[in-house]
Motif scaffolding. Structure first.
Motif, short mmCIF file in Angstrom:
data_model
loop_
_atom_site.label_atom_id
_atom_site.label_comp_id
_atom_site.label_asym_id
_atom_site.label_seq_id
_atom_site.Cartn_x
_atom_site.Cartn_y
_atom_site.Cartn_z
N GLY B 66 0.93 -1.22 -0.02
CA GLY B 66 0.08 -0.06 -0.02
C GLY B 66 0.86 1.16 -0.21
O GLY B 66 2.09 1.25 -0.08
N ILE B 67 0.23 2.51 0.09
CA ILE B 67 0.80 3.73 0.04
C ILE B 67 0.92 4.11 1.55
O ILE B 67 -0.03 4.21 2.25
N PRO B 68 2.18 4.30 2.31
CA PRO B 68 2.33 4.59 3.60
C PRO B 68 1.84 6.20 3.87
O PRO B 68 2.02 6.78 3.03
N ARG B 69 1.04 6.28 4.91
CA ARG B 69 0.66 7.71 5.37
C ARG B 69 1.64 8.31 6.21
O ARG B 69 2.73 7.64 6.68
N GLY B 70 1.84 9.59 6.07
CA GLY B 70 2.85 10.35 6.75
C GLY B 70 4.45 10.15 6.20
O GLY B 70 5.24 10.36 6.88
N CYS B 71 4.50 9.87 4.94
CA CYS B 71 5.62 9.48 4.17
C CYS B 71 5.39 10.05 2.79
O CYS B 71 4.41 10.59 2.27
N ILE B 72 6.70 10.36 2.20
CA ILE B 72 6.51 10.88 0.85
C ILE B 72 6.86 9.44 0.01
O ILE B 72 7.62 8.36 0.18
N THR B 73 5.88 9.31 -1.05
CA THR B 73 5.94 8.35 -2.14
C THR B 73 6.21 8.74 -3.53
O THR B 73 5.42 9.78 -3.88
N GLU B 74 7.26 8.31 -4.05
CA GLU B 74 7.67 8.83 -5.37
C GLU B 74 7.47 7.80 -6.29
O GLU B 74 7.82 6.86 -6.41
N VAL B 75 6.94 8.26 -7.49
CA VAL B 75 6.73 7.45 -8.76
C VAL B 75 7.44 8.01 -9.96
O VAL B 75 7.09 9.09 -10.12
N CYS B 76 8.23 7.45 -10.44
CA CYS B 76 8.76 8.00 -11.47
C CYS B 76 8.71 7.02 -12.68
O CYS B 76 8.45 5.67 -12.82
N GLY B 77 8.80 7.68 -13.97
CA GLY B 77 8.66 6.85 -15.38
C GLY B 77 8.91 7.82 -16.40
O GLY B 77 8.44 9.27 -16.33
N ALA B 78 9.11 7.27 -17.68
CA ALA B 78 9.12 7.98 -18.77
C ALA B 78 7.51 8.14 -19.12
O ALA B 78 6.62 7.80 -18.44
N ALA B 79 7.43 9.30 -20.21
CA ALA B 79 6.10 9.39 -20.93
C ALA B 79 5.37 8.03 -21.30
O ALA B 79 6.20 7.19 -21.76
N SER B 80 4.25 8.04 -21.07
CA SER B 80 3.31 6.98 -21.35
C SER B 80 3.85 5.47 -20.55
O SER B 80 3.47 4.69 -21.12
N SER B 81 4.18 5.96 -19.52
CA SER B 81 4.35 4.77 -18.72
C SER B 81 3.56 4.28 -17.59
O SER B 81 3.65 3.25 -16.88
N GLY B 82 2.34 5.08 -17.58
CA GLY B 82 1.28 4.87 -16.59
C GLY B 82 1.36 5.47 -15.49
O GLY B 82 0.70 5.40 -14.32
N ARG B 83 2.20 6.64 -15.04
CA ARG B 83 2.31 7.40 -13.90
C ARG B 83 0.96 8.04 -13.65
O ARG B 83 0.38 7.80 -12.41
N THR B 84 0.44 8.56 -14.70
CA THR B 84 -0.82 9.27 -14.43
C THR B 84 -2.16 8.42 -14.13
O THR B 84 -2.81 8.69 -13.54
N SER B 85 -2.06 7.31 -14.57
CA SER B 85 -2.84 6.33 -14.55
C SER B 85 -2.97 5.84 -13.08
O SER B 85 -3.82 5.79 -12.32
N LEU B 86 -1.80 5.58 -12.54
CA LEU B 86 -1.45 5.34 -11.10
C LEU B 86 -2.04 6.70 -10.28
O LEU B 86 -2.44 6.42 -9.12
N LEU B 87 -1.55 7.75 -10.79
CA LEU B 87 -2.02 8.88 -9.64
C LEU B 87 -3.47 9.02 -9.64
O LEU B 87 -4.20 9.16 -8.53
N LEU B 88 -4.14 8.80 -10.69
CA LEU B 88 -5.70 8.93 -10.80
C LEU B 88 -6.22 7.72 -9.97
O LEU B 88 -7.09 8.15 -9.20
N SER B 89 -5.62 6.63 -9.86
CA SER B 89 -6.06 5.62 -9.31
C SER B 89 -5.88 5.73 -7.70
O SER B 89 -6.77 5.64 -6.75
N VAL B 90 -4.88 6.27 -7.24
CA VAL B 90 -4.60 6.70 -6.03
C VAL B 90 -5.58 7.68 -5.50
O VAL B 90 -6.30 7.85 -4.39
#
Lengths: 529, 297
Positions: B66-90
């Motif tokens: 899962g995503i931890p509360r009280g912490c920084i979670t960083e997701v990196c990736g190139a264009a069209s790698s699914g970052r925004t899909s994950l962002l919207l899901s979260v």
């Protein structure tokens, strides 16, 4: 049945001191009349001790030494009177307004709510002091005695029933006539002066002497007016209260002697006005959800730079107005000041300020109970301040909650004010639906204009000047999806959409390519990510 | 419990049990007035277990917990790698838990239609669109992420600086369940120019709060401040399959044009766990999940 009277001595001076609290430590005289024939209208105790008397000319006052002179302000007196009424109304709805400086309150039934009568009297004095007015408060069994005692004794006075004559006996006869004017015992003031002169000739100096005179003989000489005055001196009169219902208007204003140019000193004045406003609202157990700030500007001092920079003031108008809408009812002077400061920083007034006017629209305070198991939510006060600060960074129309419009047009949404709803949303989806991510689109705002080469009617090559990565052979494309709308309006639109894949350095990138059919341009609207 | 060798020493006594006794140095140090009140590292309170929330993607939660509360979670990736899909899901998962969320959109790239399709409740979302200057007559920095000067010589903030300031305000304000910084389209050199002190400040601000600070970038830039770091990449299988299909069916003109859903539905995203400070170590560090198209083609 008991009544309380609040009397503000030297009311014109108190009204000025309410707007300028630093004057409380100084000798102040209020001037009235046309320049240069101004005369002293009122003065405080320090000025009185310095030899200032009502009616003396301005030049004579200046000769007295360290006396602060102010012109009489009807505006400040009206505001002080409104504050006095709020003070009384905060205790009882049965309040009679018998003069700008005197208020009568019916205390029937208040003992069970606020405690014993002396305590109520002390609380009244404290509440008036909180509102910026130092007053005398007297509680007695009839309105007349309460008014005389409030005028005659400084501080808080409680007169038990049956001791009125004894308690009032030592007061000078002049107090009775001043109270009589408030209680409208005489038809006109000339009559009062005649009676006072007569009593002085008889050697009547205090109320005890007047109360001791034989009633029939007094009636023969002074008529019914004299009898009424004697009953008043004995504390035997009774009259029914005429309650007033003051309108719920909460406004404060200040007129400046010198125009204000900078916003920093303005904050000090606004802070004082807001504190007074909040104290008045608090006295009536109300809060506000809308603040209106009106600034009267000196239009003669506007220069080219201000004309160019500030567009908030219409031509020929000298009023600059800002309205602050709050999402929930709030009552915090410091928060309001910060919000107004941030708003004025974003929208500065267009010239030197001559008059400040603040008005709060009263509403019932927020009644909310937090739950232990509710998800975290920002405090409304902090959130409002944060949003105001964000507005100062990114602009007012650049934050909020998106709301989709009923259209297929690109960017068919609008920004609306962010007000988090504390209630649980009914839009929760099932857990199965949650576990699937969507192929999201990242919008390029504004869209990237591109050059497209077609092969068999489909895009085959793309080149973008602004972004080097959007360049090269289109691996495959899907489309077109044709859409159009608003053809009945001037801003009609018609376009073909393609989903394309372009080989980037190492990986394939998917874009949405749009062909505007009205002007023939191609542009990339966004990237699938 | 680990004990410092300077302070204690173990001895094996005759009954074969370990005992330790204080060294004379320890007694000497503890007697120093400067060290009075200082707790040794061995006696520090244990860090409480982090509360994890669902990212909205089951496959990802299995790997990360899962995503931890009280912490920084960083997701990196190139264009069209699914970052925004994950962002919207979260974001959707968080708003469906009735938490108030904030999205600091550095390049103003959010598509509300995609967000709604993902299940985001807009009533709970504060969307801050960086990039424009609030002052009239100042240069609009929308197209460029860099700081510029307007014609009056005043320095107008770039979107990245705006985003840092806005995030500061949001975290200090408190009460948000999720704060997202979208640095997805920001050039690498600008994203890396954000000082490390800012990330440390954000980390301290969210520590011991229920707020999740979620970040998407092109390359890792939060460094050690991130408690959870993921790298996403588009899995080439689906795209290759379409490519092969198109090549095979190139003779048939109708089959050579794929539909919208064929292109965008079922795109495979591969997520790799780069860093995790969770107690539980994952069994595997790579996972795959697929996305669905917003509309049927």
């Amino acid at each position: 049945m008991f009544f309380a009277c609040i009397f503000v001595p030297d009311f014109p001076v108190e009204a000025i001191q309410r707007s300028e609290p630093k004057l409380r430590l100084q000798a102040v005289a209020i001037l009235d009349g046309k320049v240069p024939l101004q005369k002293v209208f009122a003065q405080n105790e320090k000025a009185r001790r310095g030899g200032v008397e009502p009616g003396i000319a301005k030049l004579e006052v200046e000769a007295c030494g360290n006396i602060v002179l102010r012109s009489r302000s009807q505006l400040q007196e009206d505001l002080a009177h409104a504050a006095l009424l709020d003070c009384a109304q905060s205790f009882s709805p049965r309040v009679e307004d018998i003069g700008c400086d005197t208020i009568l309150i019916d205390l029937a039934g208040l003992e069970s709510l606020f405690g014993p009568l002396p305590k109520i009297a002390r609380d009244l004095a404290r509440r008036a002091s909180d509102l910026g007015l130092e007053s005398n408060v007297a509680v007695a069994s009839n309105p007349g005695t309460a008014v005389i005692a409030a005028r005659g004794f400084s501080g808080v006075t409680f007169i038990p029933q049956g001791t009125e004559s004894e308690q009032l006996g030592g007061l000078p006869i002049e107090v009775l006539f001043e109270a009589g004017q408030s209680l409208q015992i005489y038809d006109h003031s000339q009559q009062a002066e005649q009676i006072l002169e007569t009593l002085n000739r008889w050697g009547i100096r205090n109320l005890r002497s007047l109360a001791a005179l034989p009633e029939v003989a007094l009636s023969e000489r002074l008529g019914q007016q004299g009898v009424r005055l004697q009953k008043l001196a004995r504390g035997e009169t009774f009259r029914t209260l005429k309650p007033v219902e003051p309108l719920l208007i909460f406004e404060e204003a200040i007129e400046l002697e010198h125009p204000l140019v900078l916003l920093e000193p303005l904050a000090f004045l606004l802070g004082r006005l807001l504190e007074q406003l909040c104290a008045r609202l608090n006295a009536r157990a109300l809060a506000t959800q809308e603040l209106r700030l009106k600034l009267e500007l000196d239009s003669s001092c506007r220069d080219e730079e201000t004309e160019q920079r500030f567009s908030g003031v219409s031509e020929g108008s000298r009023i600059f107005e800002r309205i602050l809408h709050l999402p929930v009812p709030l009552l915090d002077a410091k928060l309001f000041l910060k919000l107004i400061q941030l708003d004025l920083n974003a929208h500065p007034p267009g010239g030197p300020i001559l008059k400040i006017h603040l008005r709060a629209e009263p509403v019932r305070p927020r009644a909310a109970q937090g739950g232990l198991f509710l998800p975290p939510s920002p405090e409304p006060e902090k959130l409002e301040l944060t949003l105001a600060r964000i507005a100062g960074i990114v602009g007012e129309d650049k934050f909020g909650s998106p709301a989709l419009l009923d259209t297929y047009r690109a960017n068919g949404f609008r920004m609306q004010r962010f007000v988090p709803d504390s209630h649980e949303s009914l839009k929760n989806k099932s857990s199965d639906e949650n576990n699937t991510a969507v192929t999201a689109l990242r919008i390029f705002r504004p869209p990237m204009p591109v050059t497209v080469t077609l092969r068999d009617g489909s895009p085959a090559w793309i080149a973008c000047h602004k972004r080097s990565e959007i360049q090269g052979e289109i691996l495959w494309s899907a489309g077109p999806w044709r859409s159009s709308g608003d053809w009945w309006e001037r801003e009609s639109w018609s376009r073909d959409e393609w989903d394309i894949a372009v080989q980037a350095e190492t990986e394939i990138t998917l874009y949405r390519l749009v062909h505007d059919l009205l002007d023939g341009r191609w542009f990339v609207e966004g990237m699938y990510d | 419990m680990s004990l410092s060798p300077i302070c204690t020493q173990f001895e094996m006594d005759r009954s074969s049990t370990f005992t330790f006794k204080k060294l004379p140095q320890l007694e000497r140090f503890s007697a120093l007035p400067k060290l009075a009140g200082i707790t040794s590292a061995s006696r520090l309170a244990a860090r409480p277990a982090l509360e994890m929330v669902s990212s909205g993607i089951h496959e990802l939660d299995l790997v990360t917990g899962g995503i931890p509360r009280g912490c920084i979670t960083e997701v990196c990736g190139a264009a069209s790698s699914g970052r925004t899909s994950l962002l919207l899901s979260v974001l959707a998962a968080s708003t469906q838990r009735n938490e108030v969320c904030a999205l600091v959109d550095v390049t103003d790239a959010l598509d509300p239609v995609s967000a709604q399709s993902a299940g985001v409740n807009f009533e709970k979302l504060l969307w801050v669109r960086c990039g424009s200057s609030p002052h009239k007559n100042s240069l609009s920095a929308r197209n460029s992420c860099e700081t510029k000067k307007d014609r009056f010589g005043r320095q107008s903030e770039g979107p990245v600086e705006q985003a840092v300031r806005v995030t500061d305000l949001l975290l200090q304000s408190g009460g948000f369940g999720l704060v997202i910084i979208d640095l997805g389209d920001v050039p690498v050199k600008l994203a890396r120019r954000i000082p490390l002190t800012s990330w440390f400040r954000f980390q301290r601000a969210v520590e011991n709060t229920p707020t999740v600070l979620f970040l998407i970038t092109s390359v890792p830039c939060v460094q050690t401040c991130a408690s959870l770091q993921l790298k996403l990449r588009a899995s080439g299988k689906k795209l290759s399959a379409i490519n092969c299909q198109l090549s095979a069916g190139s003779r048939d003109q109708e089959q050579s044009i794929p539909s919208h859903s064929l292109l965008l539905d079922g795109l495979q995203v591969e997520g790799e766990l780069l860093r995790s400070r969770m107690e539980r170590k994952p069994v595997q560090s790579v996972t795959r999940f697929s996305t669905k198209a917003v509309r049927a083609g």
